[in-house]
Scaffold this motif. Structure first.
Motif, short mmCIF file in Angstrom:
data_model
loop_
_atom_site.label_atom_id
_atom_site.label_comp_id
_atom_site.label_asym_id
_atom_site.label_seq_id
_atom_site.Cartn_x
_atom_site.Cartn_y
_atom_site.Cartn_z
N ASP A 1 -35.54 -8.17 15.02
CA ASP A 1 -36.88 -7.98 15.58
C ASP A 1 -37.81 -7.24 14.64
N LEU B 1 -40.18 -9.70 28.84
CA LEU B 1 -40.70 -8.57 28.07
C LEU B 1 -40.56 -7.26 28.85
N LYS C 1 -45.11 -13.17 21.22
CA LYS C 1 -44.44 -12.05 20.59
C LYS C 1 -45.47 -11.19 19.84
N TYR C 2 -45.06 -9.99 19.48
CA TYR C 2 -45.90 -9.11 18.68
C TYR C 2 -46.28 -9.80 17.37
N GLU D 1 -47.45 -12.58 16.73
CA GLU D 1 -47.27 -14.03 16.68
C GLU D 1 -48.64 -14.71 16.74
N ASP E 1 -47.03 -9.17 23.47
CA ASP E 1 -46.15 -8.01 23.56
C ASP E 1 -46.53 -6.98 22.50
#
Length: 500
Positions: free
Chosen positions: A169, A325, A377-378, A380, A391
């Motif tokens: 991650d 999440l 996603k972070y 993304e 996120d």
């Protein structure tokens, strides 16, 4: 009026000014001094009884509460949420706007549109941060005066890039941030600077994302160039070569659908969920009607409100991504011996917010009312239009860094306590939740949403004002944070995982 009731089912009201003991409130009298923005119990609540605001649960009475009592951290406790989630039960499809609004932006060769025209120096590791700063420092306003279409040369430096796993991650999030800034439409040129031996190799990024060097995209590392001084000299030369090319870019009329706005709040108070956040939510609805995009983030700060967002999810898969999440964050805080209620901060509590549930219900209002069309996603790339979610942690610089990496070309930041925040390359519009702070920090605040209470302006009118400012700022109007020079130190990639 001395207080505001948000829903008839609420067990509290919120004081609009400091109330002394004995002030009448809905047929009762205050039993304690109630600071402005804080809550008054409108009915007795036994220990363990739910406390409600926004017609939603914000906590449980930790002791018996009498009608007229001050309701806050001393008598309200937090518990983890347990919802029976509904999916796609509150879909309000957006009606396309009858008119196509426009702004003047920079059309890039790949079809994306920028609101600013910076040259970026992006570092792969902390070890190259000094080199990047030295390169950027060379390009003073006096040097750049010959290039009026270039907004500046910015160094995006950070404290990680090595001492980390080469997969997982944390590594993937950092690579997405670097890719997002390297390809951001607000950049007319990019120089990537590394050390050479770090875990986060620039060459890996180029291979993974298919990035190719060009006159406006260059890379180098200190070890290959043979030292800091030579790296700085070479970096200056590379950017000098980019400047005339970047300066050729001209603003042209573009549809508002090309806007992607990061929806943020920080330094929140009790009025955030009453004034500024709902007004920004209305502006988000206006963006969606134009085919533009609003990106809500800060996953810990929708905790307790996520059930309202799953009802707006365009489909079950989108809602499930959001719940996944939430579960990740519950596990993340648990294994690090933390709590989801670690937020609100001391400043939030002083401003009247008692639990993360109360804060989240107000924060979620920034997303307006239209369907939730995507969860990302972070950092993304955000590919859906309309209202979306990314996120991120609740820490503002890290969250905004992810949103910008995802493609946001504007940021809107609501604040009640008075956050000093700005961002590059996407400019930040700051919206005050209360008029007292807006006046006190008038050099920092772009919009006073406190007028919803102080002057009776409607949420819709203030939302329209915010939206119209988006168009002006996207066209080049300077925000207060830009005028103050903010944005050079707010690049903070989210560091996930062990430091080794």
């Amino acid at each position: 009026m001395d207080f505001v009731r948000l829903d008839r089912t609420d067990t509290i009201v919120t004081a609009t000014r400091t109330l002394a003991v004995g002030i009448p409130v809905e047929g009762i009298k205050t039993r304690a001094t109630i600071p402005s923005g804080h809550k008054v119990a409108t009915q007795a609540m036994e220990k363990g009884a739910p406390v409600r605001k926004y017609a939603q649960l914000i906590g449980y009475a930790s002791c018996d509460i009498e009608a007229g009592d001050h309701v806050h951290t001393h008598n309200v406790e937090f518990r983890n949420t347990e919802f029976e989630y509904e999916f796609s039960t509150d879909l309000r499809p957006v009606a396309p706007s009858k008119s196509v609004d426009t702004f003047f932006g920079y059309k890039r060769a790949n079809g994306r549109v920028g609101t600013r025209n910076y040259i970026a120096i992006v570092t792969s590791v902390n070890c190259s941060a000094t080199a990047a700063r030295m390169i950027a420092d060379h390009f003073t306003p006096e040097v750049l005066v010959e290039f009026p279409n270039v907004d500046g040369v910015c160094a995006f430096v950070h404290g990680t890039g090595c001492g980390m796993a080469d997969s997982g991650d944390g590594f993937e999030a950092l690579q997405r941030v670097m890719w997002g800034y390297a390809k951001h439409p607000n950049h007319g040129g990019v120089l990537m600077v590394g050390l050479g031996c770090e875990m986060n190799q620039i060459d890996w990024l180029l291979d993974a994302y298919g990035l190719k060097q060009s006159p406006t995209f260059q890379t180098m590392n200190i070890q290959n160039v043979a030292g800091l001084r030579r790296t700085v000299e070479l970096g200056i030369a590379k950017i000098k070569a980019m400047l005339p090319i970047a300066n050729q870019s001209q603003r042209t009329e573009c549809p508002a659908s090309e806007l992607m706005v990061a929806l943020q709040c920080g330094g929140s108070d009790a009025w955030s969920g009453v004034t500024a956040n709902p007004a920004l939510g209305y502006a988000c609805d206006l963006l969606a009607a134009q085919g533009a995009t609003g990106v809500l983030a800060e996953t810990p700060e929708i905790y307790g409100a996520e059930h309202l967002l799953t009802r707006r999810a365009i489909d079950r898969a989108t809602g499930d991504k959001l719940i996944k999440l939430i579960k990740w964050w519950e596990d993340y805080t648990d294994r690090n011996k933390g709590s989801m209620d670690n937020n609100p901060s001391p400043g939030n509590k002083k401003g009247g917010l008692t639990t993360i549930l109360e804060k989240s219900l107000g924060a979620a209002a920034k997303g307006g009312t239209t369907p939730l069309n995507g969860v990302f996603k972070y950092a993304e790339p955000v590919t859906a239009r309309g209202f979306t979610f990314m996120d991120s942690p609740g820490y503002d610089p890290a969250s905004v860094t992810g949103q910008i990496a995802g493609g946001c070309n504007l940021v809107c930041f609501t604040t009640g306590r008075g956050s000093a925040f700005g961002s590059k390359p996407a400019p930040t519009v700051k919206v005050a939740t209360n008029s007292e702070m807006a006046l006190r920090m008038d050099e920092d605040m772009d919009v006073d949403a406190g007028e919803i209470l102080s002057k009776g302006v409607s949420v819709e009118e203030k939302g329209q004002e915010i939206y119209e400012m988006f168009l002006r700022v996207a066209s080049g109007e300077q925000t207060k944070s830009e005028a103050l020079g903010l944005g050079d130190y707010e690049f903070v990639p989210w560091q996930i995982g062990a430091v080794m």
